[in-house]
Design an enzyme around this catalytic site. Structure first.
Site, PDB file in Angstrom:
ATOM      1  N   ASP A  17       0.851  -1.191   0.000  1.00 28.38           N
ATOM      2  CA  ASP A  17       0.000   0.000   0.000  1.00 28.38           C
ATOM      3  C   ASP A  17       0.890   1.245   0.000  1.00 28.38           C
ATOM      4  O   ASP A  17       2.040   1.186   0.457  1.00 28.38           O
ATOM      5  CB  ASP A  17      -0.880  -0.042   1.253  1.00 28.38           C
ATOM      6  CG  ASP A  17      -1.562   1.274   1.544  1.00 28.38           C
ATOM      7  OD1 ASP A  17      -2.327   1.734   0.682  1.00 28.38           O
ATOM      8  OD2 ASP A  17      -1.320   1.842   2.630  1.00 28.38           O
ATOM      9  N   LEU A  18       0.375   2.350  -0.475  1.00 28.84           N
ATOM     10  CA  LEU A  18       1.157   3.590  -0.487  1.00 28.84           C
ATOM     11  C   LEU A  18       0.973   4.429   0.775  1.00 28.84           C
ATOM     12  O   LEU A  18       1.861   4.510   1.616  1.00 28.84           O
ATOM     13  CB  LEU A  18       0.791   4.444  -1.711  1.00 28.84           C
ATOM     14  CG  LEU A  18       1.473   4.110  -3.038  1.00 28.84           C
ATOM     15  CD1 LEU A  18       1.058   5.120  -4.106  1.00 28.84           C
ATOM     16  CD2 LEU A  18       2.981   4.083  -2.899  1.00 28.84           C
ATOM     17  N   ASP A  19      -0.183   5.067   0.916  1.00 32.09           N
ATOM     18  CA  ASP A  19      -0.391   6.036   1.995  1.00 32.09           C
ATOM     19  C   ASP A  19      -0.448   5.369   3.358  1.00 32.09           C
ATOM     20  O   ASP A  19      -1.241   4.462   3.593  1.00 32.09           O
ATOM     21  CB  ASP A  19      -1.671   6.830   1.737  1.00 32.09           C
ATOM     22  CG  ASP A  19      -1.579   7.634   0.456  1.00 32.09           C
ATOM     23  OD1 ASP A  19      -0.958   8.707   0.486  1.00 32.09           O
ATOM     24  OD2 ASP A  19      -2.097   7.162  -0.574  1.00 32.09           O
ATOM     25  N   THR A  53      -2.992   0.419  -4.431  1.00 31.81           N
ATOM     26  CA  THR A  53      -3.381   1.624  -3.709  1.00 31.81           C
ATOM     27  C   THR A  53      -4.762   2.128  -4.116  1.00 31.81           C
ATOM     28  O   THR A  53      -5.262   1.799  -5.189  1.00 31.81           O
ATOM     29  CB  THR A  53      -2.329   2.743  -3.967  1.00 31.81           C
ATOM     30  OG1 THR A  53      -2.744   3.961  -3.349  1.00 31.81           O
ATOM     31  CG2 THR A  53      -2.159   3.005  -5.459  1.00 31.81           C
ATOM     32  N   LYS A 211      -8.304  -5.102  -3.138  1.00 35.43           N
ATOM     33  CA  LYS A 211      -6.863  -5.280  -3.301  1.00 35.43           C
ATOM     34  C   LYS A 211      -6.452  -6.749  -3.309  1.00 35.43           C
ATOM     35  O   LYS A 211      -5.492  -7.131  -3.977  1.00 35.43           O
ATOM     36  CB  LYS A 211      -6.118  -4.542  -2.185  1.00 35.43           C
ATOM     37  CG  LYS A 211      -6.189  -3.028  -2.276  1.00 35.43           C
ATOM     38  CD  LYS A 211      -5.302  -2.408  -1.203  1.00 35.43           C
ATOM     39  CE  LYS A 211      -5.207  -0.901  -1.358  1.00 35.43           C
ATOM     40  NZ  LYS A 211      -4.212  -0.309  -0.442  1.00 35.43           N
ATOM     41  N   ASP A 234      -1.785  -0.555   6.125  1.00 35.66           N
ATOM     42  CA  ASP A 234      -2.016   0.094   7.416  1.00 35.66           C
ATOM     43  C   ASP A 234      -3.480   0.387   7.714  1.00 35.66           C
ATOM     44  O   ASP A 234      -3.821   0.775   8.822  1.00 35.66           O
ATOM     45  CB  ASP A 234      -1.255   1.424   7.471  1.00 35.66           C
ATOM     46  CG  ASP A 234      -1.905   2.495   6.593  1.00 35.66           C
ATOM     47  OD1 ASP A 234      -2.296   3.542   7.130  1.00 35.66           O
ATOM     48  OD2 ASP A 234      -2.039   2.270   5.385  1.00 35.66           O
ATOM     49  N   ASN A 237      -8.738  -0.580   3.918  1.00 36.48           N
ATOM     50  CA  ASN A 237      -8.783  -1.049   2.532  1.00 36.48           C
ATOM     51  C   ASN A 237      -7.697  -2.077   2.224  1.00 36.48           C
ATOM     52  O   ASN A 237      -7.638  -2.611   1.121  1.00 36.48           O
ATOM     53  CB  ASN A 237      -8.697   0.127   1.541  1.00 36.48           C
ATOM     54  CG  ASN A 237      -7.360   0.832   1.566  1.00 36.48           C
ATOM     55  OD1 ASN A 237      -6.671   0.844   2.574  1.00 36.48           O
ATOM     56  ND2 ASN A 237      -6.990   1.439   0.455  1.00 36.48           N
TER      57      ASN A 237
END
Length: 282
Positions: A17-19, A53, A211, A234, A237
């Protein structure tokens, strides 16, 4: 290293994941040096590092290029699956039914929590009102067609996704649970962090999009054994990834529920290079 389906080398899939996970700072798109170093090393060794993401591709591209990635990407939580490094990979785009989405957004319980929202497709965005924090994460101003204000008469009937901000005091888990129970037959709902100190963002994608399904596709495409799959996230999602991957890793800043579902909880946060430290010691 060029991708070779017949390779006998044991390779791992890192679905990240990114954010709140890979990015040290969502607003600026910065990556911790430890994370950057570890990912570049993993790619050079032939492992598969895939970003999955809720962001669109336009705000994922700078990170993809910075890290020298070459694998499949899942944007909009999997509504847009593509490989920017492989022109022969056929992208998959799944659209929403606009009428059904507007029906959901018109629910009084949902409407009273929303402070801003955007309806978008791969190359267009309509945003209710300007918000620098939201625009930085989603790169709205980079879209080919960007419109401030929602004009329902000029929206394509098949958007890829809807994102909306909520009030600072919104009970995120309660609202997410309500959406899934009330409208679970119309779409997929998730919530995730768009940066420290900022309200969470919700998104709506087409039914069946999550995802975890992207991980399933990627492991088959690259012939990765299930035992060699790692998911890192984190927020809510990311839970679908945890239902598929063999090893589930969360940074120290992850939501309590995500930590509970994790195989490994790092001592470091995303700002401290949690992703890099895990990959480096794998």
């Amino acid at each position: 290293m060029a991708y070779n389906k017949e390779s006998k080398q044991r390779r791992f899939l890192f679905a990240i994941d990114l954010d709140g996970t890979l990015l040290a700072d969502s607003a600026n798109g910065t990556v911790h040096p430890k994370t950057e170093e570890a990912i570049k090393k993993a790619v050079a060794q032939g492992h598969i590092v895939s970003i999955i993401t809720g962001r669109p591709w336009r705000s994922t591209l700078p990170v993809y290029e910075k890290l020298g990635l070459n694998a499949i990407v899942g944007n909009y939580n999997g509504a847009h699956i593509h490989n920017p490094a492989d022109p022969f990979f056929i992208p998959a785009i799944t659209y929403l039914d606009l009428n059904e989405v507007l029906y959901i957004l018109g629910d009084e319980k949902v409407k009273k929590e929303i402070t801003n929202y955007a309806i978008e497709g791969p190359d267009w965005v309509q945003l209710m009102h300007r918000d620098p924090n939201l625009e930085r994460v989603f790169g709205f101003n980079q879209a080919t067609k960007f419109r401030e204000c929602i004009n329902l008469e000029k929206i394509p009937l098949k958007p890829t996704g809807i994102v909306f901000d909520v009030k600072p005091d919104t009970d995120v888990l309660e609202l997410l649970t309500y959406l899934k129970r009330r409208y679970g037959d119309l779409g997929e709902f998730s919530s995730w962090s768009k940066g420290e100190g900022l309200s969470p963002v919700f998104d709506i994608t087409s039914i069946g999009i999550d995802k975890g399904k992207v991980i399933s596709l990627i492991m088959r495409y690259y012939n990765i054994d299930i035992d060699d799959t790692v998911a890192m996230g984190d927020s809510y999602n990311d839970l679908s990834m945890y239902n598929v991957a063999n090893v589930c890793v969360s940074p120290a800043n992850a939501e309590p529920l995500i930590k509970k579902m994790s195989t490994v909880v790092m001592k470091q946060t995303n700002k401290e290079g949690a992703v890099g430290y895990f990959i480096d010691h794998s």
